[in-house]
Scaffold this motif. Structure first.
Motif, PDB file in Angstrom:
ATOM      1  N   PRO A  66       0.829  -1.210   0.000  1.00  0.00           N
ATOM      2  CA  PRO A  66       0.000   0.000   0.000  1.00  0.00           C
ATOM      3  C   PRO A  66       0.858   1.252   0.000  1.00  0.00           C
ATOM      4  N   GLU A  67       0.289   2.317  -0.550  1.00  0.00           N
ATOM      5  CA  GLU A  67       0.991   3.595  -0.603  1.00  0.00           C
ATOM      6  C   GLU A  67       0.442   4.582   0.414  1.00  0.00           C
ATOM      7  N   THR A  81      -5.617   2.793   0.376  1.00  0.00           N
ATOM      8  CA  THR A  81      -5.166   1.986  -0.747  1.00  0.00           C
ATOM      9  C   THR A  81      -5.442   0.521  -0.457  1.00  0.00           C
ATOM     10  N   PRO A  82      -6.192  -0.183  -1.330  1.00  0.00           N
ATOM     11  CA  PRO A  82      -6.469  -1.601  -1.084  1.00  0.00           C
ATOM     12  C   PRO A  82      -5.177  -2.418  -1.043  1.00  0.00           C
ATOM     13  N   LYS A 126      -9.895  -2.731   1.961  1.00  0.00           N
ATOM     14  CA  LYS A 126     -10.737  -2.652   0.760  1.00  0.00           C
ATOM     15  C   LYS A 126     -11.401  -1.281   0.712  1.00  0.00           C
ATOM     16  N   GLY A 127     -10.601  -0.240   0.620  1.00  0.00           N
ATOM     17  CA  GLY A 127     -11.182   1.103   0.589  1.00  0.00           C
ATOM     18  C   GLY A 127     -11.740   1.496   1.937  1.00  0.00           C
ATOM     19  N   LYS A 128     -13.042   1.365   2.126  1.00  0.00           N
ATOM     20  CA  LYS A 128     -13.683   1.766   3.386  1.00  0.00           C
ATOM     21  C   LYS A 128     -13.780   0.630   4.403  1.00  0.00           C
ATOM     22  N   GLU A 129     -13.279  -0.551   4.045  1.00  0.00           N
ATOM     23  CA  GLU A 129     -13.345  -1.698   4.952  1.00  0.00           C
ATOM     24  C   GLU A 129     -11.943  -2.231   5.237  1.00  0.00           C
ATOM     25  N   LYS A 143     -13.564  -6.699  11.695  1.00  0.00           N
ATOM     26  CA  LYS A 143     -13.950  -5.968  10.510  1.00  0.00           C
ATOM     27  C   LYS A 143     -14.333  -4.552  10.932  1.00  0.00           C
ATOM     28  N   GLU A 144     -13.700  -3.582  10.298  1.00  0.00           N
ATOM     29  CA  GLU A 144     -14.037  -2.182  10.556  1.00  0.00           C
ATOM     30  C   GLU A 144     -14.489  -1.551   9.259  1.00  0.00           C
TER      31      GLU A 144
END
Length: 166
Positions: A56-57, A61-62, A140-143, A161-162
């Motif tokens: 990830p950067e 970032t997924p 995964k973006g928002k997860e 899981k958030e």
């Protein structure tokens, strides 16, 4: 932080050998409406690529991190709603992943139980302080998801899981 922020199980992750077959058994056994479930997608040649995933950067970032490496940890899934929780049926690809590890060691079965949490990094620190470090993280973006090395102490893998509330 001294305890997990939520004590309600939302999901059980079940590793299976054949996703379509297991999915159909659940549909028939519980007389479920397949239209209300996320059904398995057929494998395609494009999905068979097993190139390493980039690190990830920053930000949202997924990424997938498994046992110290950034990689593609892929599987096929189906969602089975069984109130008050749901089952996630998981057919792993034959490559390094937590699901493949589980299947090789135990065969098909319940791999993890999932809790929604707030404060991802704080929960990772809590579990590490209890001797149960994360061995898998996924963004995964928002997860965000994490699996913890908890089976020897709790009898199963714990997944947090958030989901961003924005």
């Amino acid at each position: 932080m001294e305890q997990i922020s939520n004590n309600q199980i939302i999901k059980l992750g079940v590793v299976v050998d054949n996703l379509e077959e297991a999915f159909q058994y659940y549909v028939e056994l519980f007389k479920l409406d397949p239209a209300k479930m996320r059904a398995p997608k057929p494998r395609s040649p494009e999905s068979e690529s097993s190139q390493a995933a980039p690190a990830p950067e920053g930000g949202n970032t997924p990424f997938v991190w498994h046992r110290g490496e950034y990689r593609k940890a892929r599987c096929r899934t189906a969602i089975i709603p069984l109130e008050p929780i749901y089952l996630e049926l998981i057919e792993p690809y034959d490559e390094a992943s937590p699901w493949t590890e589980f299947r090789e060691k135990h065969g098909p079965g319940i791999h993890f139980m999932t809790f929604h949490i707030d404060g991802f990094e704080e929960h990772i620190q809590l579990m590490e302080s209890k001797g149960m470090p994360a061995f898998f993280k996924q963004e995964k973006g928002k997860e965000r998801y994490a699996y913890f090395d908890s089976a020897s102490k709790l009898g199963t893998t714990i997944e947090f899981k958030e989901i961003d509330k924005k």
